[in-house]
Design an enzyme around this catalytic site. Structure first.
Site, short mmCIF file in Angstrom:
data_model
loop_
_atom_site.label_atom_id
_atom_site.label_comp_id
_atom_site.label_asym_id
_atom_site.label_seq_id
_atom_site.Cartn_x
_atom_site.Cartn_y
_atom_site.Cartn_z
N SER A 1 0.83 -1.19 0.00
CA SER A 1 0.00 0.00 0.00
C SER A 1 0.87 1.25 0.00
CB SER A 1 -0.85 -0.02 1.27
OG SER A 1 -1.41 1.25 1.50
N TYR B 1 -2.47 -1.09 11.00
CA TYR B 1 -2.68 -1.65 9.66
C TYR B 1 -1.51 -1.24 8.75
CZ TYR B 1 -3.89 -1.29 4.79
OH TYR B 1 -3.81 -1.34 3.43
N LYS C 1 1.65 -3.46 7.04
CA LYS C 1 2.03 -3.53 5.61
C LYS C 1 3.52 -3.28 5.45
CE LYS C 1 -1.78 -4.46 3.42
NZ LYS C 1 -2.00 -5.58 2.50
N1 UFG Z 1 -12.79 10.76 3.41
C1 UFG Z 1 -13.83 11.59 3.77
N2 UFG Z 1 -14.94 11.03 4.30
C2 UFG Z 1 -15.07 9.69 4.51
C3 UFG Z 1 -14.01 8.85 4.13
C4 UFG Z 1 -12.86 9.43 3.58
O1 UFG Z 1 -13.75 12.82 3.60
O2 UFG Z 1 -16.12 9.26 5.02
C5 UFG Z 1 -11.59 11.36 2.80
C6 UFG Z 1 -10.32 11.14 3.58
O3 UFG Z 1 -10.16 12.14 4.56
C7 UFG Z 1 -9.26 11.17 2.47
C8 UFG Z 1 -10.00 10.58 1.27
O4 UFG Z 1 -11.39 10.73 1.56
O5 UFG Z 1 -8.91 12.50 2.17
C9 UFG Z 1 -9.71 9.12 1.03
O6 UFG Z 1 -9.95 8.41 2.23
P1 UFG Z 1 -10.02 6.79 2.25
O7 UFG Z 1 -10.33 6.37 3.64
O8 UFG Z 1 -10.92 6.30 1.18
O9 UFG Z 1 -8.54 6.37 1.83
P2 UFG Z 1 -7.14 6.72 2.51
O10 UFG Z 1 -6.37 7.48 1.48
O11 UFG Z 1 -7.28 7.31 3.85
O12 UFG Z 1 -6.54 5.27 2.74
C10 UFG Z 1 -6.50 4.36 1.69
C11 UFG Z 1 -6.76 2.95 2.19
C12 UFG Z 1 -5.63 2.47 3.01
C13 UFG Z 1 -4.33 2.67 2.34
C14 UFG Z 1 -4.15 4.09 1.87
C15 UFG Z 1 -2.92 4.24 1.05
O13 UFG Z 1 -7.93 2.93 2.97
O14 UFG Z 1 -5.83 1.09 3.19
O15 UFG Z 1 -5.26 4.47 1.06
O16 UFG Z 1 -2.63 5.57 0.80
F1 UFG Z 1 -3.33 2.35 3.16
#
Ligand code: UFG
Length: 331
Positions: A124, A149, A153
């Site tokens: 990841s 998590y 990884k």
């Molecule tokens: N977000 C919101 N509201 C939500 C969920 C997410 O605004 O309800 C925002 C987050 O703040 C972020 C973006 O949407 O800016 C993406 O969030 P995600 O949770 O979809 O993804 P992340 O980038 O936080 O994390 C993902 C995976 C992880 C991985 C990571 C790698 O969930 O498993 O990408 O960069 F490790």
């Protein structure tokens, strides 16, 4: 090739199975359905006209895992099975480290004992931590992970690297995924998390269906064009095709590291607007506080994947939004 996909009934694993079968490979799956449903196997058959050879258990059961290696002359492993909820990992570190690390150790032990020399690992972009510069190349230093998590990884990458150094005949490929979203164009397989989703796209999907009332946008004061977080969203089918390329092209011994992303960054509000426009639906949202551990911007430099694997992400943000909605409507 005969390829074992661990976690092959899961969101990403099931799409990998489809692409492997369509590329003419034989597929063996181990999955305990801890975050997936048995129907997925039927859908894989419906899409491809082919079956995977399926085993239901957790790889922590070493004796059962060994039996799979005894019964099958495997050429390669794609190791996807893992717990993956960031928030849950903070409250259950013991479960996360046990599951993610032990399964990886058992898989590598079986590879050594049964002379299987090729593994592709689901890593990841989280291993880069909070990037100092974007786009991220594979040579960027690894960063501080902010949850068990992500740390698991990074640790699994290290375990696999050390194993390759000890057994130099092995090919170890670390594929660093950016943000996989979307679903198969058939609408049969996709991401359907149990309960309240952690990730953006499943949340958007459930607000659009009415199952959830409002999306919380976590922060609008980041140093990004519209203040919301920017990520590199990659269609899960493109991601799955990247695995087929990796298993075929990275067969020479060594440790191969490759980003799988599009190279483009979209903000949370870009996603909301694209989803509304492509699908003609409304996604209610409200701005909330930043989510702890989140970073402002993260996107890939996908040059290495193009040069070494001949792989580029082909699907657009519109494809990702349309396919997600098509999947939602069918389920
Ligand atoms: N977000 C919101 N509201 C939500 C969920 C997410 O605004 O309800 C925002 C987050 O703040 C972020 C973006 O949407 O800016 C993406 O969030 P995600 O949770 O979809 O993804 P992340 O980038 O936080 O994390 C993902 C995976 C992880 C991985 C990571 C790698 O969930 O498993 O990408 O960069 F490790």
């Amino acid at each position: 090739m005969k390829i074992l996909v661990t976690g092959g009934a899961g969101y990403i694993g099931s799409h990998i199975c489809v692409e492997l079968l369509q590329a003419g490979h034989d597929v063996v799956v181990i999955d305990d359905f801890s975050n997936s449903q048995p129907e997925v196997l039927e859908y894989i058959h419906e899409i491809t006209g082919k079956n995977v050879q399926f085993y239901e258990f957790n790889i922590l059961d070493e004796a059962k895992t060994e039996k799979v290696f005894q019964e099958n002359q495997l050429d390669a492993i794609i190791h996807c099975a893992a717990f993956k909820a960031v928030g849950e990992s903070v409250s259950k570190p013991i479960e996360y480290y046990t599951n993610n690390l032990m399964t990886t150790l058992i898989v590598t032990k079986m590879m050594r004992d049964y002379h299987v020399n090729n593994i592709v690992f689901s890593s990841s972009a989280t291993v880069y931590g909070d990037p100092k510069v974007v786009p991220l190349t594979e040579d960027c230093p690894l960063g501080e992970t902010t949850n068990p998590y992500g740390t698991s990884k990074a640790m699994m990458e290290r375990v696999l690297t050390d194993v390759q150094h000890a057994y130099p005949q092995m090919s170890v490929t670390l594929l660093r995924y950016f943000n996989p979203i979307g679903a198969h164009a058939s609408g049969l397989i996709g991401e359907n998390p149990k309960g309240i989703p952690n990730n953006l796209m499943p949340y958007v999907m459930k607000v659009a269906t009415g199952e959830l009332s409002c999306l919380g946008v976590f922060g609008d004061d980041y140093d990004t064009p519209d203040g919301t977080g920017v990520r590199d969203y990659i269609h899960v089918v493109d991601l799955a095709k990247g695995h087929v390329a990796a298993i075929e092209k990275y067969s020479q011994p060594g440790v191969h590291i490759c980003n799988l992303g599009t190279g483009k960054g979209y903000s949370v509000l870009d996603i909301v607007k694209a989803f509304e426009k492509v699908n003609g639906v409304k996604v209610n949202y409200e701005i909330k506080a930043r989510r702890p551990g989140d970073i402002a911007t993260c996107y890939a430099d996908p040059t290495r994947a193009k040069e070494e694997l001949g792989w580029v992400a082909e699907k657009t943000l519109e494809d990702m939004c349309r396919d997600t909605w098509n999947f939602a409507k069918k389920h």
